[in-house]
Write an enzyme that holds these catalytic residues in place. Structure first.
Site, mmCIF file in Angstrom:
data_model
loop_
_atom_site.group_PDB
_atom_site.id
_atom_site.type_symbol
_atom_site.label_atom_id
_atom_site.label_comp_id
_atom_site.label_asym_id
_atom_site.label_seq_id
_atom_site.Cartn_x
_atom_site.Cartn_y
_atom_site.Cartn_z
ATOM 1 N N TYR A 159 148.026 13.956 100.873
ATOM 2 C CA TYR A 159 146.746 14.606 100.553
ATOM 3 C C TYR A 159 146.817 15.279 99.186
ATOM 4 O O TYR A 159 145.903 15.142 98.355
ATOM 5 C CB TYR A 159 146.432 15.612 101.648
ATOM 6 C CG TYR A 159 145.256 16.531 101.397
ATOM 7 C CD1 TYR A 159 143.957 16.104 101.630
ATOM 8 C CD2 TYR A 159 145.457 17.842 100.969
ATOM 9 C CE1 TYR A 159 142.877 16.958 101.430
ATOM 10 C CE2 TYR A 159 144.390 18.697 100.765
ATOM 11 C CZ TYR A 159 143.104 18.256 100.996
ATOM 12 O OH TYR A 159 142.035 19.102 100.790
ATOM 13 N N LYS A 163 144.690 14.446 95.813
ATOM 14 C CA LYS A 163 143.837 15.441 95.150
ATOM 15 C C LYS A 163 144.266 15.629 93.694
ATOM 16 O O LYS A 163 143.416 15.837 92.813
ATOM 17 C CB LYS A 163 143.902 16.769 95.903
ATOM 18 C CG LYS A 163 143.235 16.745 97.277
ATOM 19 C CD LYS A 163 141.736 16.472 97.208
ATOM 20 C CE LYS A 163 141.054 16.695 98.551
ATOM 21 N NZ LYS A 163 139.604 16.425 98.515
#
Length: 265
Positions: A159, A163
């Site tokens: 994740y 990002k």
């Protein structure tokens, strides 16, 4: 309801908008006059969000969009542009976040690939499909929802990498799109009270104490930042990452508290 009407007549598409930050952003932009396509893989929940907006006399429709599928994205973008007469704002909010394995070497390929595909490549698919329409509108703006995880270590390897990739994509796409009249920016939230934290109130309470402003964020905090970056008020801003994080990246509250407890300053 806000008195501003910065998006009167604008067509807006938001991914992952059935709940949380996406839903709050749909409500905020519609309050300011936008026509909003609330997209999500969960069409039933997306329709609830859109219906609540319509009950206030504003325009919103729900539409299925799986950012992991190119055709699904292209159909949703085309629908928004046709239905609203233009597509002026794209908000990339959909993401995937798998829990980390206890040891990095045990991380499965599938979880890594899923998080990057939904969070980073999904935004890429949406930007690619939307860009011609945003150029044609003459006032196009893209705002992606990043995370402080992309700027500092808060866990979640895949994740966080995705990002961080969004931060880079924001810069490179901003450079490409600027001569064509489209601005590209990113909001990097800290901890936000969304459905992802349901049943974890004790954890949120602990997290609140680590934020200089003394609380975690609410979806409306992020929606307000998105509205600013998507609006003409940010007409000379592109390629930037706006941290909306209660000061957590600027101030190490846990470290300060540890020193205070020792009597240091």
């Amino acid at each position: 309801m806000t008195a501003m009407r910065r998006f009167e007549g604008h067509g807006v598409l938001i991914t992952g908008a059935a709940r949380g930050i996406g839903a709050a952003t749909a409500r905020r932009l519609s309050e300011e006059g936008a026509q909003v396509l609330v997209t999500d893989v969960d069409l039933a929940e997306a329709e609830k969000t859109a219906a609540a907006i319509r009950e206030r006399g504003e325009r919103a429709e729900a539409f299925t969009c799986d950012v992991g599928e190119r055709t699904s994205v292209e159909v949703a973008v085309a629908y928004a542009a046709h239905t609203f007469g233009s597509l002026d704002v794209l908000v990339n909010n959909a993401y995937g976040c798998s829990p980390d394995a206890p040891l990095f070497e045990d991380e499965p390929d599938e979880a890594w690939a899923r998080d990057l595909d939904l969070t980073l490549t999904g935004a890429y698919r949406c930007c690619r499909a939307a860009l011609p329409h945003l150029v044609a509108s003459g006032r196009g703006a893209i705002v992606s929802i990043g995370s402080v995880n992309g700027l500092q270590d808060f866990g979640n390897h895949a994740y966080s990498a995705a990002k961080a990739g969004l931060v880079s994509l924001t810069r490179t796409l901003a450079g490409h799109a600027a001569p064509r009249g489209v601005r590209v920016n990113l909001v990097a939230p800290g901890t936000v009270r969304t459905t992802a934290w349901e049943g974890r109130d004790a954890e949120l309470e602990v997290a609140s104490g680590l934020y200089p402003l003394g609380r975690v964020g609410e979806p409306e905090d992020i929606a307000a930042a998105v509205a600013f970056l998507a609006s003409h008020d940010a007409a000379w801003i592109t390629g930037t990452t706006l941290c909306v994080d209660g000061g957590v990246l600027a101030v190490n509250t846990g470290f300060r508290q540890a020193l205070w407890q020792r009597g240091d300053s």
